[in-house]
Design a protein around this motif. Sequence first.
Motif, PDB file in Angstrom:
ATOM      1  N   ASN A  89     -54.197 -10.003   9.638  1.00  0.00           N
ATOM      2  CA  ASN A  89     -52.837 -10.369   9.247  1.00  0.00           C
ATOM      3  C   ASN A  89     -52.447  -9.668   7.943  1.00  0.00           C
ATOM      4  O   ASN A  89     -51.355  -9.088   7.828  1.00  0.00           O
ATOM      5  CB  ASN A  89     -52.737 -11.882   9.070  1.00  0.00           C
ATOM      6  CG  ASN A  89     -51.341 -12.329   8.697  1.00  0.00           C
ATOM      7  OD1 ASN A  89     -50.452 -12.389   9.537  1.00  0.00           O
ATOM      8  ND2 ASN A  89     -51.129 -12.632   7.412  1.00  0.00           N
ATOM      9  N   TYR A  93     -49.491  -6.797   7.446  1.00  0.00           N
ATOM     10  CA  TYR A  93     -48.404  -7.092   6.517  1.00  0.00           C
ATOM     11  C   TYR A  93     -48.323  -6.016   5.431  1.00  0.00           C
ATOM     12  O   TYR A  93     -47.220  -5.549   5.090  1.00  0.00           O
ATOM     13  CB  TYR A  93     -48.613  -8.467   5.895  1.00  0.00           C
ATOM     14  CG  TYR A  93     -47.455  -8.925   5.045  1.00  0.00           C
ATOM     15  CD1 TYR A  93     -46.291  -9.410   5.636  1.00  0.00           C
ATOM     16  CD2 TYR A  93     -47.525  -8.873   3.648  1.00  0.00           C
ATOM     17  CE1 TYR A  93     -45.218  -9.831   4.855  1.00  0.00           C
ATOM     18  CE2 TYR A  93     -46.465  -9.291   2.866  1.00  0.00           C
ATOM     19  CZ  TYR A  93     -45.306  -9.768   3.475  1.00  0.00           C
ATOM     20  OH  TYR A  93     -44.251 -10.176   2.698  1.00  0.00           O
ATOM     21  N   ARG A  94     -49.480  -5.596   4.890  1.00  0.00           N
ATOM     22  CA  ARG A  94     -49.486  -4.546   3.867  1.00  0.00           C
ATOM     23  C   ARG A  94     -48.913  -3.250   4.411  1.00  0.00           C
ATOM     24  O   ARG A  94     -48.167  -2.549   3.712  1.00  0.00           O
ATOM     25  CB  ARG A  94     -50.913  -4.307   3.362  1.00  0.00           C
ATOM     26  CG  ARG A  94     -51.448  -5.375   2.422  1.00  0.00           C
ATOM     27  CD  ARG A  94     -52.676  -4.883   1.680  1.00  0.00           C
ATOM     28  NE  ARG A  94     -53.722  -4.427   2.583  1.00  0.00           N
ATOM     29  CZ  ARG A  94     -54.694  -5.208   3.053  1.00  0.00           C
ATOM     30  NH1 ARG A  94     -54.735  -6.495   2.709  1.00  0.00           N
ATOM     31  NH2 ARG A  94     -55.611  -4.717   3.855  1.00  0.00           N
ATOM     32  N   LEU A 103     -41.607  -2.705   8.810  1.00  0.00           N
ATOM     33  CA  LEU A 103     -41.525  -4.058   8.250  1.00  0.00           C
ATOM     34  C   LEU A 103     -41.137  -5.058   9.342  1.00  0.00           C
ATOM     35  O   LEU A 103     -40.186  -4.849  10.093  1.00  0.00           O
ATOM     36  CB  LEU A 103     -40.500  -4.096   7.127  1.00  0.00           C
ATOM     37  CG  LEU A 103     -40.408  -5.408   6.347  1.00  0.00           C
ATOM     38  CD1 LEU A 103     -41.718  -5.678   5.607  1.00  0.00           C
ATOM     39  CD2 LEU A 103     -39.247  -5.363   5.359  1.00  0.00           C
ATOM     40  N   GLY A 106     -45.560  -7.098  14.205  1.00  0.00           N
ATOM     41  CA  GLY A 106     -46.569  -8.138  14.338  1.00  0.00           C
ATOM     42  C   GLY A 106     -47.281  -8.024  15.664  1.00  0.00           C
ATOM     43  O   GLY A 106     -47.025  -7.115  16.461  1.00  0.00           O
ATOM     44  N   GLY A 175     -49.099 -10.661  11.018  1.00  0.00           N
ATOM     45  CA  GLY A 175     -48.463  -9.562  10.317  1.00  0.00           C
ATOM     46  C   GLY A 175     -47.030  -9.756   9.888  1.00  0.00           C
ATOM     47  O   GLY A 175     -46.516  -8.973   9.099  1.00  0.00           O
ATOM     48  N   THR A 176     -46.368 -10.804  10.385  1.00  0.00           N
ATOM     49  CA  THR A 176     -44.961 -10.992  10.052  1.00  0.00           C
ATOM     50  C   THR A 176     -44.767 -11.697   8.720  1.00  0.00           C
ATOM     51  O   THR A 176     -43.681 -11.654   8.145  1.00  0.00           O
ATOM     52  CB  THR A 176     -44.243 -11.793  11.155  1.00  0.00           C
ATOM     53  OG1 THR A 176     -44.903 -13.055  11.333  1.00  0.00           O
ATOM     54  CG2 THR A 176     -44.279 -11.025  12.478  1.00  0.00           C
ATOM     55  N   ARG A 177     -45.811 -12.342   8.222  1.00  0.00           N
ATOM     56  CA  ARG A 177     -45.783 -13.015   6.917  1.00  0.00           C
ATOM     57  C   ARG A 177     -47.062 -12.697   6.166  1.00  0.00           C
ATOM     58  O   ARG A 177     -48.078 -12.328   6.757  1.00  0.00           O
ATOM     59  CB  ARG A 177     -45.651 -14.528   7.105  1.00  0.00           C
ATOM     60  CG  ARG A 177     -44.377 -14.963   7.820  1.00  0.00           C
ATOM     61  CD  ARG A 177     -44.342 -16.456   8.020  1.00  0.00           C
ATOM     62  NE  ARG A 177     -43.127 -16.888   8.704  1.00  0.00           N
ATOM     63  CZ  ARG A 177     -42.879 -18.138   9.041  1.00  0.00           C
ATOM     64  NH1 ARG A 177     -43.768 -19.091   8.747  1.00  0.00           N
ATOM     65  NH2 ARG A 177     -41.753 -18.439   9.665  1.00  0.00           N
ATOM     66  N   ALA A 178     -47.019 -12.907   4.864  1.00  0.00           N
ATOM     67  CA  ALA A 178     -48.196 -12.605   4.044  1.00  0.00           C
ATOM     68  C   ALA A 178     -49.380 -13.503   4.412  1.00  0.00           C
ATOM     69  O   ALA A 178     -50.540 -13.073   4.354  1.00  0.00           O
ATOM     70  CB  ALA A 178     -47.858 -12.753   2.563  1.00  0.00           C
ATOM     71  N   THR A 180     -50.611 -16.805   7.254  1.00  0.00           N
ATOM     72  CA  THR A 180     -50.262 -17.505   8.479  1.00  0.00           C
ATOM     73  C   THR A 180     -51.398 -18.437   8.864  1.00  0.00           C
ATOM     74  O   THR A 180     -52.475 -18.402   8.262  1.00  0.00           O
ATOM     75  CB  THR A 180     -49.965 -16.506   9.619  1.00  0.00           C
ATOM     76  OG1 THR A 180     -49.370 -17.203  10.726  1.00  0.00           O
ATOM     77  CG2 THR A 180     -51.230 -15.807  10.085  1.00  0.00           C
TER      78      THR A 180
END
Length: 251
Positions: A89, A93-94, A103, A106, A175-178, A180
Motif C-alpha cells: 500500500n 501510494y508513494r 495519483l 490502486g 494505494g489510494t490512501r497513505a 488502509t
Amino acid sequence: MRPTSLIGAVATDRGLIRPTNQDVIALVCPSDPADRERNGVLLVVTDGMGGPAGGEIASRIAVETVTGSYASDNHDPGAALVRAVHAANAAIYREGIRNPHYLGMGTTCTAVLIRQGYAHCAHIGDSRLYLIRDGIALQMTDDHNAVFDQVKRGTLDRETARHHPDRHLLVRALGTRATTRIDAWPQPLFVRFDDRFVVSSDGLHDLVSDDDLTATVLNAQPDAACQRLVELALARGGPDNISVGVIHINR
C-alpha cells in the motif's frame, strides 16, 4: 504435513474487451523442500484500477512487494504477510505522489500463505479467496465493495449482488490512501489433506458460480482447473480481466 504435499497453478487472461490486463497473479512455491518448509507457499492475486497504465503499475507493485517481503518473519508468518500488504500500500501510494499522472491508482490484493500445516490470509478489495473443503466452496474473504454489506445483512441475495450495477465500486483498496485497513484472520486455519484454496479476480467470479468453480476444481489438477475456469469465463463474455489460482493439498 510434509512440505512436498502441495501442488498449485495460476492462469490469467486479458479477456475479450479490455485492451490490457491489469490483473497480476503469482504462485511462490520454493522447489527446495527446506525453503518451502521455512517460508511456505504463497498465492496472491491483484486487480488494478486507475486507468490502464495506473492499474497495471499498482497491481505489479503490490505483487512484487508482497512476494518480496512476506517471508520476513517466520515466527509470525500471518503478521508478516499483513505487513507485506501494508508495505505494498505504501509503495503504491508513494509512486502516485511521485508521479501525479498515476495519483489515485490502486489495486485489490488477496493473498494466502500456507506454511507448516496452517493457512494465513491478507486481503483488501473484491478479489476473493475460496476454500473448497468436503465438496463445498467457502468464501473466506469479504468483498470490499458497495453491495457486500447488504449481502451480509441479508437484504440482498448473492445472485442479485453478482449483477448489481454498484458491485465494482470499491470501498477499500491498496494505494489510494497513505494508510488502509487489511483484513486478516484472527487465527491461522489448520489445513487438511484434500483442501483446495482458490484465489480469483472479479473477472472470474462475476461469471463463474460457486457451484461451477467447485466442480471444476474438484475434477481436475490445478493447472487444468485454472485453464478451464478461464475458458468458462471467456465463454460467458469475458468483459473483464480474468485471473485464478489453485492450491491443492494432496497426499
